[in-house]
Design a protein around this motif. Structure first.
Motif, PDB file in Angstrom:
ATOM      1  N   GLU A   1       0.796  -1.236   0.000  1.00 54.37           N
ATOM      2  CA  GLU A   1       0.000   0.000   0.000  1.00 54.37           C
ATOM      3  C   GLU A   1       0.823   1.278   0.000  1.00 54.37           C
ATOM      4  O   GLU A   1       0.440   2.273  -0.607  1.00 54.37           O
ATOM      5  CB  GLU A   1      -0.900   0.008   1.248  1.00 54.37           C
ATOM      6  CG  GLU A   1      -2.366  -0.190   0.916  1.00 54.37           C
ATOM      7  CD  GLU A   1      -3.218  -0.192   2.171  1.00 54.37           C
ATOM      8  OE1 GLU A   1      -3.066   0.722   3.006  1.00 54.37           O
ATOM      9  OE2 GLU A   1      -4.026  -1.132   2.321  1.00 54.37           O
ATOM     10  N   GLN A   2       1.970   1.240   0.687  1.00 52.42           N
ATOM     11  CA  GLN A   2       2.750   2.481   0.780  1.00 52.42           C
ATOM     12  C   GLN A   2       3.399   2.886  -0.543  1.00 52.42           C
ATOM     13  O   GLN A   2       3.852   4.016  -0.686  1.00 52.42           O
ATOM     14  CB  GLN A   2       3.825   2.374   1.883  1.00 52.42           C
ATOM     15  CG  GLN A   2       5.019   1.495   1.545  1.00 52.42           C
ATOM     16  CD  GLN A   2       4.854   0.052   2.023  1.00 52.42           C
ATOM     17  OE1 GLN A   2       3.722  -0.457   2.121  1.00 52.42           O
ATOM     18  NE2 GLN A   2       5.957  -0.616   2.289  1.00 52.42           N
TER      19      GLN A   2
ATOM     20  N   ARG B   1       2.707   4.300  -3.359  1.00 50.86           N
ATOM     21  CA  ARG B   1       1.588   4.977  -4.020  1.00 50.86           C
ATOM     22  C   ARG B   1       1.889   5.345  -5.463  1.00 50.86           C
ATOM     23  O   ARG B   1       0.983   5.418  -6.288  1.00 50.86           O
ATOM     24  CB  ARG B   1       1.109   6.190  -3.204  1.00 50.86           C
ATOM     25  CG  ARG B   1       2.141   7.246  -2.960  1.00 50.86           C
ATOM     26  CD  ARG B   1       1.695   8.241  -1.867  1.00 50.86           C
ATOM     27  NE  ARG B   1       2.773   9.174  -1.591  1.00 50.86           N
ATOM     28  CZ  ARG B   1       2.979  10.304  -2.266  1.00 50.86           C
ATOM     29  NH1 ARG B   1       2.182  10.653  -3.262  1.00 50.86           N
ATOM     30  NH2 ARG B   1       3.991  11.103  -1.959  1.00 50.86           N
TER      31      ARG B   1
ATOM     32  N   THR C   1       1.338   2.188  -7.380  1.00 47.62           N
ATOM     33  CA  THR C   1      -0.104   1.941  -7.399  1.00 47.62           C
ATOM     34  C   THR C   1      -0.796   2.843  -8.428  1.00 47.62           C
ATOM     35  O   THR C   1      -1.650   2.384  -9.196  1.00 47.62           O
ATOM     36  CB  THR C   1      -0.692   2.178  -5.989  1.00 47.62           C
ATOM     37  OG1 THR C   1      -0.056   1.270  -5.087  1.00 47.62           O
ATOM     38  CG2 THR C   1      -2.196   1.935  -5.965  1.00 47.62           C
ATOM     39  N   ARG C   2      -0.430   4.106  -8.437  1.00 45.75           N
ATOM     40  CA  ARG C   2      -0.992   5.063  -9.423  1.00 45.75           C
ATOM     41  C   ARG C   2      -0.721   4.568 -10.840  1.00 45.75           C
ATOM     42  O   ARG C   2      -1.612   4.503 -11.692  1.00 45.75           O
ATOM     43  CB  ARG C   2      -0.321   6.434  -9.189  1.00 45.75           C
ATOM     44  CG  ARG C   2      -0.707   7.537 -10.162  1.00 45.75           C
ATOM     45  CD  ARG C   2       0.156   7.664 -11.416  1.00 45.75           C
ATOM     46  NE  ARG C   2       1.587   7.876 -11.154  1.00 45.75           N
ATOM     47  CZ  ARG C   2       2.518   7.675 -12.055  1.00 45.75           C
ATOM     48  NH1 ARG C   2       2.211   7.222 -13.271  1.00 45.75           N
ATOM     49  NH2 ARG C   2       3.798   7.875 -11.757  1.00 45.75           N
TER      50      ARG C   2
END
Lengths: 209, 209
Positions: free
Chosen positions: A189-190, A192, A195-196
């Motif tokens: 999760e960290q 980002r 993830t983007r």
């Protein structure tokens, strides 16, 4: 041309996604890896390495490696460019593609193939048997997570892995991340930026190829 | 351009031999891998992967992977062509280069790095430590010998690995065979096609690069 594919396997998916980005469709044959068709005499005559993807050219010769196949397709169908344009950008695509292949894709394969119950004695693809190595399965997991952290740092500075535009390196990385899901690894999760980027690539029509 | 090299290491030798074939000389910096200079803060700023070869371009960016570097040099210095010419031949060079890298070069590295006394805790290159895996050293040896047998079969049909002409694939294979010598593996006598090819490549001026 003829494309030997297997819709459930990550390696030929690199070619499928590449073709989808080009909006090109070529005659395709499915090879059933689950029943071991890649080890049949008929398929070994096409590719003695017993792997997909394979691309058969119009002269009857065969290409059995994803980078080589994608390069051939790039030359045949230049638009949109997925290997960059000028020499510096092309070199960056090759560099990041190699990094994502070696640190991401191959590491995920190590993690998966060295522990999967159905692959005992077949920890490497091909005709020759290789025993599973438990320490290698574990090392593969560690490497995938370190690679994801490196990619996250890279993607804090640029929109796509090789720089400004979407390229083969993004295809390799995207599919390697999905492959890592086979051993229950996901983007932490960290991360980002990673993830983007992943959400952006997943939204492309080619992502479902 | 600036080339970061280490004259005792096999990986940057691929770039040295490539440059020698092109008869091109560029400013070169030696990185002392034996004293661990690749892990210094100064070098990590150039290449966080802590490896050579690196090629710094005139815009200040760095390429840290052999294939990418060689492709860039091919575009800058096109003659003699070492990646083939038409799309089919270029794809065959990439395919055979990948095979020789994965099955030959990387397998030799596995055999060496997982057993060398000086590399305990550093079985993979880079900043992160990885423990040696004895089974992987042994598997690397097996893979190198199988790769040599495959190459021998290939070279019974063609003069050079990717076909009619000398290419990057020959450079990668030639250096991988020398690298396998570090773990006391040599081309078995019965492989007379591979032996013939190896003698031809060894006679080139670039072989001493």
């Amino acid at each position: 041309m003829k494309f030997y594919d297997c819709t459930t396997a990550p390696s030929p998916r690199r070619v499928r996604m590449f073709l989808a980005e080009k909006q090109v469709s070529i005659p395709t044959v499915q090879v059933d890896l689950r029943s071991g068709e890649q080890h049949s005499e008929a398929f070994r005559a096409i590719n003695p390495r017993c792997t997909v993807p394979v691309l058969t050219l119009d002269d009857g010769s065969h290409l059995n490696e994803a980078l080589a196949i994608c390069w051939y397709l790039e030359r045949r169908f230049p638009e949109p460019a997925l290997f960059g344009d000028d020499p510096g950008q092309q070199a960056r695509v090759l560099m990041w593609n190699a990094l994502c292949e070696q640190e991401g894709f191959f590491a995920a394969a190590e993690a998966f193939r060295n522990r999967a119950k159905g692959l005992k004695g077949r920890a490497l693809t091909g005709q020759e048997g290789y025993a599973q190595i438990e320490a290698l399965a574990e090392r593969g997991r560690t490497r995938v997570l370190r690679w994801m952290a490196d990619l996250d740092a890279r993607l804090s500075a640029v929109p796509f892995i090789a720089g400004e535009g979407f390229t083969l390196a993004d295809i390799t990385a995207f599919i390697a991340i999905d492959f890592a899901g086979w051993v229950k690894l996901a983007v932490p999760e960290q991360h980002r930026h990673l993830t983007r980027w992943r959400e952006q690539v997943a939204a492309r029509a080619s992502a479902s190829a």
